[in-house]
Design a protein around this motif. Structure first.
Motif, short mmCIF file in Angstrom:
data_model
loop_
_atom_site.label_atom_id
_atom_site.label_comp_id
_atom_site.label_asym_id
_atom_site.label_seq_id
_atom_site.Cartn_x
_atom_site.Cartn_y
_atom_site.Cartn_z
N ARG A 1 0.66 0.04 29.40
CA ARG A 1 1.07 -0.56 28.12
C ARG A 1 1.70 0.49 27.21
N THR A 2 1.10 1.65 27.16
CA THR A 2 1.65 2.74 26.34
C THR A 2 3.03 3.14 26.84
N ASN A 3 3.20 3.14 28.16
CA ASN A 3 4.51 3.49 28.72
C ASN A 3 5.60 2.54 28.24
N ILE A 4 5.27 1.25 28.17
CA ILE A 4 6.24 0.27 27.69
C ILE A 4 6.67 0.63 26.27
N ALA A 5 5.70 0.98 25.42
CA ALA A 5 6.00 1.32 24.04
C ALA A 5 6.85 2.59 23.95
N LEU A 6 6.55 3.56 24.80
CA LEU A 6 7.30 4.82 24.75
C LEU A 6 8.74 4.64 25.22
N VAL A 7 8.95 3.81 26.20
CA VAL A 7 10.32 3.52 26.65
C VAL A 7 11.10 2.85 25.52
N GLY A 8 10.46 1.89 24.84
CA GLY A 8 11.12 1.24 23.69
C GLY A 8 11.37 2.22 22.56
N GLY A 9 10.51 3.24 22.44
CA GLY A 9 10.65 4.22 21.37
C GLY A 9 11.89 5.08 21.48
N VAL A 10 12.51 5.12 22.64
CA VAL A 10 13.76 5.86 22.79
C VAL A 10 14.85 5.23 21.94
N ALA A 11 14.79 3.90 21.78
CA ALA A 11 15.76 3.21 20.92
C ALA A 11 15.46 3.50 19.45
N ALA A 12 14.20 3.38 19.04
CA ALA A 12 13.78 3.66 17.67
C ALA A 12 12.28 3.88 17.69
N LYS A 13 11.82 4.96 17.09
CA LYS A 13 10.41 5.31 17.17
C LYS A 13 9.50 4.27 16.50
N GLU A 14 10.01 3.55 15.49
CA GLU A 14 9.18 2.51 14.86
C GLU A 14 8.76 1.44 15.86
N VAL A 15 9.58 1.27 16.90
CA VAL A 15 9.32 0.21 17.88
C VAL A 15 8.01 0.46 18.63
N ILE A 16 7.55 1.70 18.65
CA ILE A 16 6.32 2.02 19.39
C ILE A 16 5.15 1.19 18.86
N VAL A 17 5.03 1.12 17.52
CA VAL A 17 3.94 0.33 16.94
C VAL A 17 4.12 -1.14 17.26
N SER A 18 5.34 -1.66 17.05
CA SER A 18 5.56 -3.09 17.29
C SER A 18 5.37 -3.44 18.76
N THR A 19 5.77 -2.56 19.66
CA THR A 19 5.62 -2.83 21.09
C THR A 19 4.16 -2.80 21.51
N LEU A 20 3.40 -1.85 20.98
CA LEU A 20 1.96 -1.84 21.26
C LEU A 20 1.32 -3.12 20.76
N GLY A 21 1.75 -3.55 19.55
CA GLY A 21 1.20 -4.80 19.01
C GLY A 21 1.51 -5.98 19.90
N THR A 22 2.74 -6.05 20.40
CA THR A 22 3.12 -7.15 21.28
C THR A 22 2.40 -7.06 22.62
#
Length: 728
Positions: A619-640
């Motif tokens: 799950r964390t890996n998914i958030a980190l991959v999304g974070g390459v686009a924008a670091k704020e996405v890490i929180v939103s991706t973890l939430g999702t």
């Protein structure tokens, strides 16, 4: 209304030029009391006396010699765009130094008015200026102003616009004598330039001759492409340079600068009156004795930084909880009001849990921005740069690298994109490159929500200390990596550091609040647009292709079996309660299975074999991959991710509580993740900015690969080391 008049604002850094621009146009752009904040021109509109004015805020620069990017931008705009007038914004308390740029503009011949800004500061220092006499000497409008409170601004606009109309676009270059060694050759050059019409459609002839004597690289390159006369002019410049070297032990550039300052001194001799009876040391100098002291200065700087974080977490915890609860209530309402299906999943998991998780941190971000705006506008930021130069030189960086680091988030809350752009002030390509590659290590505003989330969950008793440590780690990592790079692939000598320290000022409440709101609003807009869009894309990647029919049938049969047993059980009995608790577990198991089988889930699981070394699950890996686009996405991706597949029965539970209860998380895991997020690949926009400033994709891609490898090695070392000593 008459024809629109274009007016350019030119001035030294810290002369209050951008503050004056805001006072005139009402533009809500950021104003910081330190050099380097204005990198590109800004435009705005105003009206005065029935005239429409188009104003351009040029980069702050000390001269029009083509050494830095700022000087080139300012000079080329004045030459190529030919505004109807220029307002030279001068710091009245340092008038002699500020006049150097004004004299260069006057030598170009543009219609110019002078704004003697910060007159209140000059008065405090016992300096009185006769603006009328200076206007008489130069034959141009000279107006006293205090840009912070708007004093003199309307008069400045009225006189500048009237003068522009009077000149009607005509250029009248100021002519200064440069002594018996240079005047003859200047006259000869001017005659040859005008006879051959050499570049006279673009440059004034005398100004062009001076540029050849000053060995201006840009002018020489342009000349060589245009006419053979360029060779003759270069030969004349070389001949007089050799003569000056033999007879005076100097060179034409130095002679020109000396005569300009001599002209300024004679010009201001009866203009400036200093109060010699006031035997006092300037307030700023008194303050600097302590605040920039070799020992107490850095200690005070660290104390200020820690105080910011302590206050942020102490006061901000309350509104943070209110906003989190608000989104939890909204999530409950939407969840209860919509039927199960993709639409409900998109709104609850993709948007509310995604963007809502980022917006929850607005109160803390706002408090942090408030402190940063105060430090910038007070003049203390420039002192930080001054103190850190001593350290930076050890690591192969320049003192001017401090500003890109601070803008990037050296004091948490900046942005790496303007930080990377601020590196344009560095003259050495090697020092600039080292700065570009390490500025993204800072705690930018995009990373702050992730750090706040993890710190509040896993380090609740030491929140300020933890945030302080992660910030310091960014600085230390940047310096270490800079030293490594400067000792290996980008070797080269260091250049000296010169910086003006502006006087301390008490920021206005209005100014601080505007700057705080600007940054906060930018954060909110990004969360409400870019982050929502990316969250939806990632939600889709975490939702599709979905479970195959046989797996769906399997989970549905489990639910039917429970419903059948529940129908036979006595309502309220222990058996009925156990059966009711089993239903959401089946739903969550189905959600987790679907998430694992999704596109994002498969990527996360594929990376888990390596990422587990640093303590990161899929799950964390998914958030980190999304974070390459924008670091704020890490929180939103973890939430999702945790919303779609969490084992807890409360689907709308805040993310912080989910992480706290998850068996996959610990303080060691959080520490490892924070280190990785701090140091790994810059966001996509920053990578593009590095590419633009470095002149190609080579170094931009290097920053992605190198930073990620460095971050993973560091995180793995911390995680495995922590487990070894029993912290995991």
């Amino acid at each position: 209304m008459s024809k629109r008049i274009r007016i350019a604002l030119a001035g030294n850094p810290n002369a209050g030029k951008t503050t004056l621009f805001n006072a005139i146009t009402g533009a809500r752009q950021h104003v910081g009391n330190y050099p380097g904040i204005t990198v590109e021109k800004k435009e705005g509109f105003a009206s005065s006396g029935g005239r429409e004015l188009h104003l351009v805020d040029l980069p702050g620069t000390y001269s029009l010699t083509a050494y830095t990017q700022e000087e080139l931008v300012a000079r080329n705009y004045l030459i190529d765009e030919r505004p109807e007038a220029v307002i030279g914004v001068l710091n009245a308390s340092a008038l002699e130094r500020n006049m150097y740029l004004a004299v260069q503009v006057l030598e170009m011949g543009l219609p110019m008015a002078l704004a003697l800004n910060m007159m209140d500061e000059a008065a405090k220092q016992g300096i009185r200026i006769d603006a009328a006499r200076l206007s008489e000497h130069l034959g141009i409008p000279v107006v006293e102003t205090v840009a912070r409170n708007g004093k003199g601004v309307e008069g400045l606009l009225t006189q500048t616009a009237a003068y522009a109309e009077q000149r009607a676009g005509s250029w009248e270059p100021l002519e200064i004598s440069y002594g018996p060694d240079l005047d003859p050759v200047i006259s000869e050059m001017v005659e040859r330039i005008e006879t051959e019409k050499f570049l006279t459609d673009r440059y004034p002839s005398r100004w062009l001759a001076l540029k050849y004597l000053e060995n201006d690289d840009e002018i020489r390159v342009v000349g060589r492409k245009t006419d053979k006369l360029a060779e003759e002019l270069e030969a004349m410049a070389a001949k007089v340079a050799e003569h000056c070297k033999k007879t005076l032990s100097t060179y034409p550039e130095a002679i020109i600068a000396d005569y300009r300052y001599g002209y300024i001194t004679s010009l201001l001799r009866d203009v400036i009156v200093r109060d010699t009876d006031r035997q006092r040391i300037d307030f700023s100098d008194n303050m600097d004795r302590l605040l920039t002291h070799k020992v107490f200065g850095p200690l005070g700087m660290l104390g200020v930084l820690f105080m910011i974080y302590w206050f942020t977490f102490t006061v901000g915890d309350y509104p943070l909880g209110w906003v989190e609860n608000f989104f939890a209530v909204v999530g409950d309402m939407v969840s209860n009001g919509l039927p199960d299906g993709l639409l409900k999943s998109l709104i609850v998991s993709g948007i509310i849990d995604g963007a809502g998780g980022v917006l929850s941190f607005v109160p803390l971000i706002m408090i942090m921005f408030l402190f940063i705006a105060f430090l910038e506008d007070s003049g203390y930021m420039a002192r930080i740069a001054y103190m850190l130069d001593r350290v930076f030189r050890i690591f192969g960086l320049h003192g001017c690298s401090v500003m890109p680091f601070i803008v990037s988030g050296g004091i948490a809350g900046g942005c790496a994109v303007p930080g990377v752009m601020a590196a344009r002030t560095l003259r050495s390509p090697r020092e600039k490159l080292a700065t570009l590659l390490t500025a993204p290590f800072m705690t930018c505003g995009a990373k702050v929500p992730v750090f706040i989330l993890l710190i509040s969950v896993f380090f609740p008793q030491n929140q300020a200390l933890a945030m302080f440590c992660i910030t310091m780690l960014g600085w230390v990592s940047a310096l270490i990596v800079s030293r490594i790079l400067r000792s290996t692939i980008i070797r080269g000598p260091s250049t000296p550091f010169v910086m003006e320290l502006p006087p301390y000022r008490l920021p206005t409440l209005r100014g601080v609040m505007i700057h705080t709101w600007e940054r906060t609003w930018q954060y909110i807009k990004k969360a409400g647009t870019v982050i929502v869009a990316i969250s939806i894309v990632i939600w889709a990647m975490m939702t599709f292709p979905g479970l195959p029919a046989d797996r769906l049938a399997h989970f549905e049969s489990q639910r039917e079996a429970i419903h059948a047993e529940l129908a036979q059980a006595q309502p309220g009995s222990d058996l009925a309660q156990k059966l009711e608790k089993r239903l959401p577990l089946v739903d969550n198991a189905e959600g987790e299975a679907a998430l694992r089988g999704s596109i994002a889930g498969r990527i996360g699981i594929a990376l888990e074999g390596i990422s587990s070394l640093a303590g990161f699950d899929w799950r964390t890996n998914i958030a980190l991959v999304g974070g390459v686009a924008a670091k704020e996405v890490i929180v939103s991706t973890l939430g999702t991710a945790y919303s779609l597949g969490e084992v807890d029965t409360e689907a709308t539970q805040p993310l912080a509580e989910r992480l706290a209860k998850s068996p996959h998380w610990s303080a060691l895991t959080a520490a490892s993740l924070m280190i990785f997020i701090l140091l790994y690949a810059p966001c996509f926009v920053t990578v593009v900015a590095i590419r633009q400033e470095a002149g190609g994709w080579k170094w931009a891609l290097f920053s992605v690969v190198f930073n990620t490898g460095f971050a993973f090695a560091f995180s793995t070392l911390v995680y495995q080391g922590g487990k070894l000593i029993g912290l995991g």
